[in-house]
Each structure stands twice: as structure tokens, then as C-alpha cells.
Design an enzyme around this catalytic site. Structure first.
Site, PDB file in Angstrom:
ATOM      1  N   CYS A 103       0.835  -1.191   0.000  1.00 16.09           N
ATOM      2  CA  CYS A 103       0.000   0.000   0.000  1.00 16.09           C
ATOM      3  C   CYS A 103       0.872   1.244   0.000  1.00 16.09           C
ATOM      4  CB  CYS A 103      -0.909   0.006   1.219  1.00 16.09           C
ATOM      5  SG  CYS A 103      -2.003  -1.434   1.309  1.00 16.09           S
ATOM      6  N   GLY A 140      -0.712   0.347  -5.070  1.00 15.18           N
ATOM      7  CA  GLY A 140      -2.012  -0.262  -4.800  1.00 15.18           C
ATOM      8  C   GLY A 140      -3.048   0.217  -5.785  1.00 15.18           C
ATOM      9  N   ASN A 198       0.581   1.070   5.791  1.00 12.53           N
ATOM     10  CA  ASN A 198       1.322   0.261   4.833  1.00 12.53           C
ATOM     11  C   ASN A 198       2.118  -0.764   5.630  1.00 12.53           C
ATOM     12  OD1 ASN A 198       4.337   0.812   2.888  1.00 12.53           O
ATOM     13  ND2 ASN A 198       2.845  -0.820   2.709  1.00 12.53           N
ATOM     14  N   GLY A 199       1.831  -2.037   5.410  1.00 11.73           N
ATOM     15  CA  GLY A 199       2.534  -3.077   6.140  1.00 11.73           C
ATOM     16  C   GLY A 199       1.575  -4.159   6.582  1.00 11.73           C
ATOM     17  N   CYS A 203      12.981  -3.652   3.918  1.00 11.03           N
ATOM     18  CA  CYS A 203      12.560  -4.598   2.882  1.00 11.03           C
ATOM     19  C   CYS A 203      13.392  -4.377   1.624  1.00 11.03           C
ATOM     20  CB  CYS A 203      11.075  -4.409   2.584  1.00 11.03           C
ATOM     21  SG  CYS A 203      10.483  -5.394   1.196  1.00 11.03           S
ATOM     22  N   TYR A 257      11.782  -4.007  -6.733  1.00 12.94           N
ATOM     23  CA  TYR A 257      10.577  -3.953  -7.548  1.00 12.94           C
ATOM     24  C   TYR A 257       9.581  -2.869  -7.167  1.00 12.94           C
ATOM     25  CZ  TYR A 257       6.181  -5.252  -9.768  1.00 12.94           C
ATOM     26  OH  TYR A 257       5.019  -5.224 -10.482  1.00 12.94           O
ATOM     27  N   SER A 284       9.878  -2.989 -15.153  1.00 15.79           N
ATOM     28  CA  SER A 284      10.658  -3.213 -13.937  1.00 15.79           C
ATOM     29  C   SER A 284      12.072  -3.695 -14.215  1.00 15.79           C
ATOM     30  CB  SER A 284       9.942  -4.205 -13.027  1.00 15.79           C
ATOM     31  OG  SER A 284       9.695  -5.421 -13.713  1.00 15.79           O
ATOM     32  N   CYS A 331      15.366  -7.079   5.662  1.00 16.01           N
ATOM     33  CA  CYS A 331      14.443  -8.206   5.689  1.00 16.01           C
ATOM     34  C   CYS A 331      14.663  -8.994   4.409  1.00 16.01           C
ATOM     35  CB  CYS A 331      12.995  -7.741   5.778  1.00 16.01           C
ATOM     36  SG  CYS A 331      11.836  -9.138   5.774  1.00 16.01           S
ATOM     37  N   CYS A 381      11.820 -13.551   2.292  1.00 15.15           N
ATOM     38  CA  CYS A 381      11.280 -14.240   1.118  1.00 15.15           C
ATOM     39  C   CYS A 381      12.348 -14.980   0.329  1.00 15.15           C
ATOM     40  CB  CYS A 381      10.523 -13.263   0.224  1.00 15.15           C
ATOM     41  SG  CYS A 381      11.534 -11.923  -0.464  1.00 15.15           S
TER      42      CYS A 381
END
Length: 479
Positions: free
Chosen positions: A5, A32, A106-107, A243, A249, A290, A445, A448
Site C-alpha cells: 500500500c 495499490g 502500509n505493512g 525490505c 521492484y 521493472s 528483511c 522471502c
């Protein structure tokens, strides 16, 4: 994988803030596309409008005219917790005996269910299943007993997960970033006031000036007349957890995130991708949009090494088709790829190709793109990816596919290479990411791509010593 977001907050002098907020949300539209909303305050009462769809669809002139006041907050949303409907659209607003409250988030909290159960037991009624409403209720309860700064501090001590928030308490706008700084938030100045936003591109859209990033664990309170702001360091953490995917991206290339221009970072990632796994082909082409900065850096590094490789556009993008990455169903994503990207045969036919992209999630889009390039006459296709394999889900604000859907979760690079139909496939290493960002792994972080997370998440391993707050009752008394 779905988009995060975007949030914005603004306080100016002697003019309505709705249209500047609207322009800012346009600059954050990439974060978003499901809903958009604005809440303002005119010094006496709160005004709100939310709508489904893109920013331009969610607001008409009359809607903006009704949003009176020189203070306000805004939000664009893709759902990461809660449903896809207007009840979950943000900003979330509530009135209570200590005033009115609006909140944009956002989160994603990882202890939202525990907090919701405790608040519901205390008599709080919820209208959505999103975690933003949990934060709003907890903050509203604390505001009854405490001043603004202490109330925010108490709530921060109880919530666990990633968050950047813009909040409006009556006519005061504030921004807060979680103690590990997982989600971006920055502070900027316009001619007659100040702005808080997820990305600096939103400040640029207002002809404003970026002041700095909001620090992890910091509260910034904007003066109601736009005359200044106050800073409050709140609960901190021993390490950050920025992040890394923001740089890979999510963020706009023209945004500055945690002191680094995203475009420059992506070019550096491309250069490191060449250093790690470069292969000389006739042409290097990006997956638009991207992959463009990665491919530019990759081609520049190849040229510096004397490789006879041309950088060219080989896929033409139809800009009137939504981003397949954030379309709700797999069937829609698959159908949209052919509508969205068309090969330029003169770039491809009879040539060896290096195709550069930022990531591979499910692998379906990559497979379809390679089929398009084969049909256009590519002799060889070598795929290079500007991030490590995504092998685990995100719990912190990206509605990422489950492990069962992630192509790298249970496959080797060789297996993925065969499945998507590439002549070769290489990913950027984790070391390449950390070096390009000039950060230690423990400052990011990387959940992923490692399967280990910087928060206490049920059923998952942590990459550091961390535990979530115990939720056993109301927040404590004033200290």
C-alpha cells in the site's frame, strides 16, 4: 505476489489539502490499485471519501470539493490483510470521546489476531477483518487515557510486525515507522507546509523537497498550520529490517528510499548481475518496465568488459493493460500477458537474447514471455534475474504466493530453467543485494529469499533474536 500500500499525510496553511493529497496518491498508484481514500479535518470535523479502483476512478471533483480542511491523510491499497471491499478500504476512521481518528497503514501486523481478540473482549466492535482497524482501536483506547505521543508509544509497544502509518487525530497529522523500518516513510516540505509519504515521488509530485526518511521507530508530528514538525524517537530495535524488495521492484525508480535513489540501486544490481553470471549474447533486453534499470546496468558492465552485446528494447508494453503482477487471479494474469507485451521481431529474430527481469514468482509469466520470444525468432534465450530466488512467502505487507505456488520453493535453478524454457537462468546472489544496498544482511528483511524473518512469526524461523509482545490485557498506565 501483490503490491503493498501507499500512505501520505499533509498539513498546510490556509488552503484545502484534498487536491494535493489526490496528486500524491496518483504518484503512489503503483503501490495499490484496489482502492483509494482521503480523510481531512477542517478544524471542527472530519471529512472522508473512499472508493474502489484507481485514484482517478475513486474521486470526482465533487468528492474533492467536499473534503475540506488544511490537514489530511490518504491511502492507496492492495489488500494484504482483510478483504477486497469498501469496508476494508483506507484510511480507516473512527470517532470516540477523545475526538476523531483517521489512520492509513502500509505493512502487516503478525499479532493482529491476538490484539483483536483482546480488544473485542474489552468491548470493541470491529467492522472489517483488516489489521489497520486493530491499530486504530488500540490507539483510540490509549488516547482516552494519554496524550498523543504517549498513546502512540503504548500502541507501538503492543503491535508487532511491519508498519508505516499516517495518522490524523482531530486536526493533527503524524507519521510513524515501525522500530525495524521495514516499510518506507519519508518527510518532505512544500511551500506552505509539510508532507509525509511512502515514497519521495509523492513529494516530487507536489513540487516539494525531500527532507529525509523517517527513522525506524520514530514519530513525526506535523504542526496543524503547516508551520513545522516535531520529532519523537519511540520504541527502538537493536537492528533494522528494511525490505530489500522495495529497491528491487516495488518503489518507483525515481524515489529515494532510505537515502538511496532506487534507479541507481537497480543499475548497480544489474552491474553485479553481469559480474556474477554475465553471458555474451547479441542483445540484452529488459522485461518492461521493472527490468529496464537492471538491464541498463548489466549492459553497461558488459560493454566495459568488452562484450559485443547490444542493449535494446525487444518487448513493447501496452500501457492500458493493468499490471499482471497484481491481478487477483492466475487466469487473469495469464490472459493479460499477451495483451500487455508484444515482441519487436527486428530486435529478436535470428539473434541470441539475454532477458533481464527483477524477479520470478510463480514462473507462469516468464514461461509465456519466453514462448513469445521463441515465436518471434530468438535463437537462444538466457534469463538473468536481479534478485535471489523467492522461496518463501512474505508476512509483512506483500500478499505473496504460498510456498506451494512459488516456483523456487521446491525447485533448483536448473529445474526452473527447464520449466520456463530458458537456455540458461541465473539469479543475483544475496551477497549481490547486500553489497549493492551497502548494508549487512542483518539490516535487511530477506525473509522471502532465505525463509528466515526479522519478526516473530508463527511457524517460521527468525533470523535474529526477536519475540512478539505478550497480549494479556489493556496497555499499562502512564509512565
Amino acid at each position: 505476489m501483490h503490491e503493498k500500500c501507499g500512505v501520505v499525510g499533509m498539513s498546510v496553511a490556509d488552503r484545502d489539502v484534498a487536491r494535493p493529497l489526490y496528486y500524491s496518491l496518483y504518484a503512489l498508484q503503483h503501490r495499490g490499485q484496489e482502492s483509494a481514500g482521503i480523510v481531512t479535518h477542517d478544524g471542527f470535523q472530519q471529512h472522508k471519501h473512499i472508493g474502489m479502483g484507481l485514484v482517478g476512478d475513486a474521486f470526482a471533483d465533487a468528492d474533492l470539493d467536499s473534503l475540506q480542511g488544511s490537514e489530511g491523510i490518504g491511502h492507496v491499497r492492495y489488500p494484504t490483510a482483510g478483504g477486497v471491499n469498501e469496508s476494508c478500504a483506507q484510511p480507516f476512521s473512527v470517532s470516540f470521546k477523545s475526538g476523531s481518528l483517521g489512520l492509513a497503514h502500509n505493512g502487516n501486523l503478525v499479532n493482529a489476531d491476538e490484539l483483536r481478540a483482546e480488544l473485542a473482549k474489552a468491548g470493541h466492535a470491529f467492522t472489517s477483518n483488516g489489521d489497520t482497524e486493530v491499530i486504530a482501536h488500540d490507539l483510540a483506547r490509549n488516547l482516552i487515557e494519554s496524550d498523543l505521543v504517549r498513546a502512540v508509544k503504548k500502541t507501538m509497544e503492543r503491535i508487532h510486525g511491519s508498519y508505516s502509518l499516517t495518522i490524523m487525530h482531530d486536526d493533527t497529522v503524524l507519521g510513524v515507522r515501525d522500530p525495524r523500518g521495514n516499510r518506507p516513510l519519508c518527510l518532505g516540505k512544500v511551500e506552505d507546509g509539510y508532507v509525509l509519504a511512502s515514497e519521495s515521488a509523492a513529494i516530487d509530485a507536489l513540487d516539494g523537497e525531500l527532507i529525509r526518511d523517517v527513522k525506524p521507530g520514530e514519530l513525526v508530528v506535523l504542526e496543524p498550520d503547516g508551520s513545522g514538525y516535531e520529532e519523537y524517537p519511540l520504541p527502538g530495535a537493536s537492528s533494522t529490517a528494511h525490505c530489500f524488495f522495495e529497491h528491487v521492484y516495488f518503489a518507483r525508480p525515481d524515489s529515494v528510499i532510505d537515502g538511496q535513489l532506487v534507479y541507481d540501486v537497480r543499475r548497480e544490481l544489474g552491474r553485479r548481475l553481469w559480474a556474477e553470471s554475465g553471458i555474451e549474447t547479441d542483445v540484452v533486453m529488459p522485461v518492461p518496465d521493472s527490468g529496464r534499470a537492471f538491464a541498463s546496468g548489466y549492459a553497461e558492465a558488459a560493454d566495459a568488459d568488452g562484450a559485443a552485446t547490444e542493449f535494446a528494447e525487444g518487448l513493447m508494453k501496452n500501457r492500458y493493460v493493468g499490471r499482471t503482477f497484481i491481478m487477483p487471479t492466475q487466469d487473469e494474469r495469464e490472459r493479460a500477458v499477451g495483451l500487455k507485451l508484444n515482441p519487436i521481431k527486428s530486435t529478436i529474430e535470428g539473434r541470441t537474447v539475454t532477458l533481464i527481469d527483477d524477479s520470478i514468482v510463480r514462473g507462469t509469466t516468464s514461461t509465456q514471455l519466453l514462448e513469445l520470444l521463441r515465436e518471434a525468432g530468438a535463437e537462444e534465450i538466457h534469463v538473468r534475474i536481479g534478485s535471489p530466488p523467492i522461496l518463501a512467502p512474505c508476512y509483512l505487507g506483500i500478499d505473496m504466493a504460498s510456498r506451494e505456488e512459488l516456483i523456487a520453493a521446491d525447485r533448483s535453478v536448473a529445474d526452473i530453467e527447464e520449466e520456463i524454457g530458458a537456455d540458461s537462468l541465473s539469479y543475483l546472489s544475496i551477497e549481490g543485494i547486500t553489497e549493492a544496498l551497502d548494508r549487512y544482511p542483518g539490516e535487511l528483511c530477506l525473509g522471502c529469499v532465505t525463509g528466515k524473518y526479522p519478526y516473530d512469526i508463527d511457524g517460521e524461523d527468525a533470523d535474529r533474536d526477536v519475540s512478539r509482545p505478550e497480549i494479556s490485557g489493556p496497555a499499562g498506565a502512564d509512565d
